[in-house]
Design a protein around this motif. Structure first.
Motif, PDB file in Angstrom:
ATOM      1  N   HIS A  26       0.817  -1.418   0.137  1.00 12.21           N
ATOM      2  CA  HIS A  26       0.028  -0.140   0.066  1.00 12.21           C
ATOM      3  C   HIS A  26       0.868   1.213   0.137  1.00 12.21           C
ATOM      4  N   ALA A  27       0.223   2.350  -0.272  1.00 11.49           N
ATOM      5  CA  ALA A  27       0.786   3.722   0.032  1.00 11.49           C
ATOM      6  C   ALA A  27       0.758   4.072   1.122  1.00 11.49           C
ATOM      7  N   MET A  34      -6.523   0.198   1.591  1.00  8.27           N
ATOM      8  CA  MET A  34      -6.698   1.078   0.491  1.00  8.27           C
ATOM      9  C   MET A  34      -7.059   0.189  -0.820  1.00  8.27           C
ATOM     10  N   SER A  94       2.896   3.745  -4.632  1.00  5.91           N
ATOM     11  CA  SER A  94       3.647   4.862  -3.840  1.00  5.91           C
ATOM     12  C   SER A  94       4.800   4.121  -3.135  1.00  5.91           C
ATOM     13  N   LEU A 155      -3.356  14.085  -2.182  1.00  5.34           N
ATOM     14  CA  LEU A 155      -3.023  12.700  -3.098  1.00  5.34           C
ATOM     15  C   LEU A 155      -3.900  12.364  -4.090  1.00  5.34           C
ATOM     16  N   VAL A 171     -10.141   8.726   2.160  1.00  2.83           N
ATOM     17  CA  VAL A 171      -8.614   8.599   2.552  1.00  2.83           C
ATOM     18  C   VAL A 171      -8.286   9.149   3.756  1.00  2.83           C
ATOM     19  N   ASP A 215      -1.343  12.825 -11.545  1.00  2.26           N
ATOM     20  CA  ASP A 215      -0.506  12.143 -10.360  1.00  2.26           C
ATOM     21  C   ASP A 215       0.565  13.616 -10.209  1.00  2.26           C
ATOM     22  N   LEU A 244      -3.459   8.035  -6.204  1.00  2.43           N
ATOM     23  CA  LEU A 244      -4.053   7.070  -5.498  1.00  2.43           C
ATOM     24  C   LEU A 244      -5.149   6.364  -6.396  1.00  2.43           C
TER      25      LEU A 244
END
Length: 273
Positions: A26-27, A34, A94, A155, A171, A215, A244
């Protein structure tokens, strides 16, 4: 290698052993949840699981005095071994991409396919590194995650913020559930990471590089840099998405990962025959 560490694993699906498992990383500053919208959409019946990185989600911190994504990658490798996985398709978004690259560098036999989403293979420049360390110090001083709460907006792409404002709250809720110590550790570990572009030059397996066209944190140029370094990569640019992508457009990300997984299965079966 770090002392034996078992990270928390969220299993979305258990599949047959003849298909490579899919591991999702995950980020920052989130956790494995997520992936909740995207993971069930991955085609096929393969095992799909996600790992909470050290100090985030339900995983304990590593307690190392010098935070390092190498230690995080070692902990991921130990965790996958503990659940019986010897080879997998590893996809990171990420910070998860940084850990995937460290995993490829330190445990190459584990990585049968590589997905790099909204990430970069280069190290931070001096300004970015200094900012990470500043934020880490603020997190440690306050004992809260207030210093990174604005990331709930930053993000996401402009289109998502406009058309799906509920994602900001989602988020933000994930950020608010992290520990300040875990988030600070992650910031320091990311600040210390090296340039791993050379690792991509050495990887000959199937790869996916995916990026949202909105992004800002890891823009299309960073994705193109990684594609140029890989031998067998596919570049997917997701329209109207920011950093994301797995949250902003889970269908597009699932389609791209499904295609990567199919290529990885073919290569794996060819190597076994």
């Amino acid at each position: 290698m770090t002392p034996t560490t078992r990270l928390d694993v969220l299993t979305y699906r258990t599949g047959p052993s003849d298909l490579l498992p899919l591991v999702l990383l995950h980020a920052f500053p989130l956790d494995s949840r997520m992936w909740d919208d995207m993971a069930p959409l991955v085609a096929g019946a393969r095992t799909v699981l996600a790992v909470d990185l050290p100090g985030l989600g339900r995983s304990a911190g590593l307690g190392t005095s010098a935070p390092s994504l190498d230690d995080a990658a070692d902990a991921v490798a130990q965790t996958l071994t503990a659940v019986g996985l010897e080879r997998a398709i590893v996809v990171g978004l990420s910070m998860g991409g940084y850990v995937a690259l460290a995993l490829l560098d330190r445990h190459p036999a584990l990585v049968a396919g590589l997905g790099l989403l909204d990430t970069r293979s280069t190290a931070d420049d001096d300004a970015a590194r200094a900012n990470r360390l500043r934020v880490a110090a603020e997190l440690e001083s306050s004992g809260t995650v207030d210093a990174v709460r604005p990331m709930a907006t930053a993000l996401l792409g402009e289109s998502s913020r406009t058309l799906h404002p509920e994602l900001v709250d989602r988020v933000g809720a994930l950020i608010g559930q992290q520990s300040a110590a875990g988030v600070a550790w992650s910031q320091r570990a990311m600040a210390a990471r090296p340039d791993r572009t050379a690792v991509l030059h050495q990887f000959e397996g199937p790869a996916l590089v995916l990026v949202g066209d909105e992004d800002v944190a890891a823009p299309v140029a960073a994705a193109e840099h990684m594609v140029a370094a890989l031998a067998a990569s596919q570049l997917v640019v997701v329209p109207h998405a920011g950093h994301l992508t797995a949250i902003e457009d889970p269908d597009a990300v699932a389609d791209a990962i499904s295609e990567l997984a199919g290529r990885a299965d073919v290569e794996d079966q060819r190597a076994r025959s």
